[in-house]
Each structure stands twice: as C-alpha cells, then as structure tokens.
Design an enzyme around this catalytic site. Structure first.
Site, short mmCIF file in Angstrom:
data_model
loop_
_atom_site.label_atom_id
_atom_site.label_comp_id
_atom_site.label_asym_id
_atom_site.label_seq_id
_atom_site.Cartn_x
_atom_site.Cartn_y
_atom_site.Cartn_z
N CYS A 160 -76.44 43.80 86.50
CA CYS A 160 -75.24 43.13 87.19
C CYS A 160 -75.19 44.26 88.38
O CYS A 160 -74.96 45.53 88.06
CB CYS A 160 -73.97 43.07 86.50
N CYS B 143 -67.34 48.13 87.69
CA CYS B 143 -66.45 47.41 87.10
C CYS B 143 -66.49 47.34 85.85
O CYS B 143 -67.17 47.96 85.00
CB CYS B 143 -67.01 45.72 87.33
N CYS C 296 -67.57 44.76 81.77
CA CYS C 296 -68.72 44.94 80.74
C CYS C 296 -68.68 46.14 80.42
O CYS C 296 -68.51 47.42 81.14
CB CYS C 296 -70.02 44.29 81.21
N PHE D 42 -52.44 27.97 64.16
CA PHE D 42 -52.76 28.54 65.17
C PHE D 42 -53.93 27.74 65.92
O PHE D 42 -54.90 28.06 66.69
CB PHE D 42 -53.20 29.93 65.05
N ASP E 27 -56.95 30.57 63.00
CA ASP E 27 -57.59 31.29 64.31
C ASP E 27 -56.34 31.97 65.08
O ASP E 27 -56.10 31.33 65.97
CB ASP E 27 -58.48 30.11 65.23
N CYS F 264 -60.76 37.13 66.54
CA CYS F 264 -61.57 37.86 67.73
C CYS F 264 -61.35 39.41 67.59
O CYS F 264 -61.58 39.98 68.37
CB CYS F 264 -61.07 37.40 69.06
#
Length: 409
Positions: free
Chosen positions: A62, A68, A71, A272, A340, A366
């Site tokens: 990128c 940025c 990432c 969830f 979740d 996550c």
C-alpha cells in the site's frame, strides 16, 4: 535524540519490542531481530530507519503504509505473518492454562474487506477522507487501500466528494461504507447540520453515484435498491451503518465452522445474534432463538427471515446479555448455543452456560484474550474444548477472529 536498538519480539498489537534497561520500548513497523534507529517518546518510539532488516521483511503493498494507521503488518512475510497470528491465539489460551487443538488459520485475502469505516475532516481548504495516522490524531487522505473491495476503492474519489459536501467546519465526519449485492450502502454520521438537510441534492448525488442507499445523521436520504447481504439465501438488509462481519470470505468460513460445530442440533440459541449472520444459516436445519440488544439489527433479521423461504422458526428476544444473561433454566432446552459477543466478551453469559446442561457450545470472538477467559469459565464448568479455528478477517492488522467448539458429556 536518535538511538539504536534491537527488536526482541512483537507485542500483541504488532509493534516491535526493544528492551532497554529491562524496560520495553514499543516500535511500530519493525520485526524481531532487527536493528533499528528510533526516536523515543516515553515507552513508544518512532522508527527512523532499519539498520539491519529481518529476512522476514517485505515491501508493503500500500502506498499509504507507514503513515496510515489502518494496517500494522504489511511489512511481514506471509508465512511469518500467519504464524504470528496463530501464536496470538495460542498465547491467549496459554495465559488461562488452556491447551487446544488449533486448526490452520483461515485467511481473508486482499480486496475482500466489504465494510469500511472512514473519517473525514476539513484541512487547509480541502477535505481529507481516510484513516488516522499512526500514533497521531491527524487524518491520512487515502486514494488506495489493498484490503477493501475493488468497488469501494473505485468509489473513493466519489465518497470524498460526498464528504466535501457534508463535513462540518470543526470536528470529524464518520462514513460507513458497505459493499452489498445491490451496490454501496453509505451511512454518514456527524454531518454538517445545514448541508445534511438538503435531501433532494443528496439524493441526486447518490443516484448519480449509483449507491444502493444513502443515510445521513441517522436518516435514510434515498434507497434506490435494498442494500442486501446474502446469508445463505436469505437477503438481509442491515440498518444504516449497522454492524456486519467485515469480510464475506471470513463470514462464510466462520458460518461453515459454526454449522459444523452444532452438528445435528434441532434447537439452537444464537446469543449476541446481530442481524442474523449465523441464525439465518442455522435456520435451514434447526429452530433458533436469536438474542440481541440492538433493536434495529433484530428487525433486520426478522424481515430477512420472513421474506426467505424454507427456513425453520427464528424467535427473538431483545435483551442485554451483559446485564441479563440467559439463565440455566432458560438454556437447558437447547441442544446447542452459539455466542458471538463484542470485544468485551461474554463473561456473564459464560458463567450461566457453565451451570447449564447444554451439550454443545460454539464460541465466536474477535478478541482472543476475552475468549480465553470465557473458555476457562466453561471448561471449569465441565465442558471440553474440542478445537479452535483462527480466522484472519482483519488482514494486516493485529486482530484475529476465533471460533471454538466445546462439548459436555
């Protein structure tokens, strides 16, 4: 003052860690074993140069990388990157004394992120649309992004034009962009109050841009086509700016794994549940109770279910599972439970599940750290952890999704 240090290892957020006087210094964009020149700011540092690069270092793909903050790990060779992500899951489990059969990581490739949350701000007579800089509150205007779908990338100039119309004089505008089967679904929050009320002009802009839907400050300006996502044959139209899984590839992998985990269950509780990512798929084979506190998300799930064909019953319970988790007597009628939760995890609900008689639990998360905490609770309550699957939904970031199967004899 510049100084030279050696990177010992990578921390859980992907920053290199140099040990200086037994104190950690966190250096972004570095790799283990590298000798680098830095400028220290407290316990964090800015990378000035790489004096001795790692054999695992590669050229980022990128043009905005390094400035940025979207990432963190594009500079890491693919095999080493995958191993590092898997190690984050292992380390989180080990911290709770958990050993697991960890399946090979499932990757979502470049160009598959269908959901972007961008920021826009007025700066020097123009509007920047993009992500915040690394270690700063400034914004990077982006013209390319290798993780986003081609349709979103192709629309960046148009989206910047929209932001230029609506960005407030002070503060930031937030733009959620979702790539759906019908086109882009654009939802804007924090727009200028005056310009955001010009619905006719905004509607014409959206039509010329061929958006599926445009929403501003919580109101739908125009819906040209329903911005649906395909959940195994059920067309689900999310609320404007509502949560959905970031990658269709990752969503498919997680959903397949959830279905594998619940096996032949006939009654399933999906906790969830959001807008029905799993519930609408599970309902092809089982009756589902979907529990979620977000009313618009539940309304989207209900509409998708009613319009689909061949699905078994999906009943709903609008409920805050953090404050009012399902109790054992409510859970015991189900063959399997899927949960979740957000990053905070399902601490309260896991405690109730540990007291239940439910035979099968599929946990999706996550956040490996809060997942490990919840798995520890379930294991201590008599469940056996069968396997864990890492899913790299957030490419080049330190984040990782995990699916885990537990069973009770």
């Amino acid at each position: 003052m510049p100084e030279t240090v050696t990177i010992d290892h990578l921390a859980h957020r992907g920053d290199g860690v140099a040990l200086v006087g037994d104190k950690p210094i966190y250096v972004p964009l570095t790799l283990a074993g590298e000798t680098v020149q830095i400028e220290r700011k407290g316990e964090r540092a800015r990378l000035l140069s790489v004096e001795s690069p790692s054999s695992q270092r590669i050229e980022p793909i990128c043009p905005h990388y390094g400035v940025c903050g979207g990432c963190a790990l594009q500079h890491m060779e693919a095999a080493a990157y995958r191993a590092w992500k898997e190690e984050q899951v292992k380390a989180a489990l080990a911290a709770r004394g958990i050993e697991a059969d960890i399946r090979p990581i499932v990757e979502a490739g470049p160009g598959t992120r269908r959901r972007a949350v961008l920021s826009a701000v007025r700066a020097g007579g123009r509007v920047l649309l993009g992500y915040h800089e690394r270690m700063a509150n400034r914004l990077v205007g982006i013209e390319a992004c290798p993780v986003l779908t081609p349709r979103i990338v192709a629309a960046l100039t148009t989206l910047n034009g929209l932001a230029s119309r609506l960005a407030p004089r002070k503060g930031e505008l937030r733009m959620s962009v979702l790539d759906t089967t019908a086109g882009l679904d654009v939802a804007i929050d924090g727009a200028d109050r005056k310009t955001s009320r010009d619905f006719p002009a905004l509607g014409r802009f959206a039509a010329e841009a061929d958006f599926a839907r445009l929403s501003v400050n919580g109101e739908v300006v125009i819906e040209i086509r329903p911005p649906a996502l395909d959940f195994a044959g059920a067309a689900m139209v999310p609320p404007p700016g509502g949560f959905v899984q970031a990658s269709a590839e990752a969503e498919a992998a997680m959903s397949q794994t959830v279905l594998e985990g619940i096996g032949g269950a006939k009654r399933v509780a999906d906790l969830f549940a959001g807008s029905g990512t799993f519930a609408l798929r599970i309902a092809h084979e089982a009756m589902v109770l979907a529990v979620e506190s977000d009313k618009p998300a539940m309304a989207a799930l209900d509409t998708a279910w009613r319009r689909a064909s061949g699905l078994k019953t999906i009943s709903q319970d609008v409920r805050d599972l953090f404050r009012s988790p399902l109790r054992p007597e409510e859970l015991d009628g189900f063959d399997a439970v899927v949960f979740d939760p957000p990053r905070a995890g399902a601490k309260e609900q896991a405690a109730q599940l540990a007291l239940s008689k439910v035979k099968t639990v599929v946990a999706v998360s996550c956040n490996p750290a809060t997942l490990a905490r919840d798995l520890r609770t379930l294991i201590d309550g008599g469940y056996a952890l069968k396997w864990v699957l890492p899913v790299d939904q957030f490419l080049f970031s330190p984040h990782i999704e995990v699916v885990a199967l537990l069973t009770r004899e």
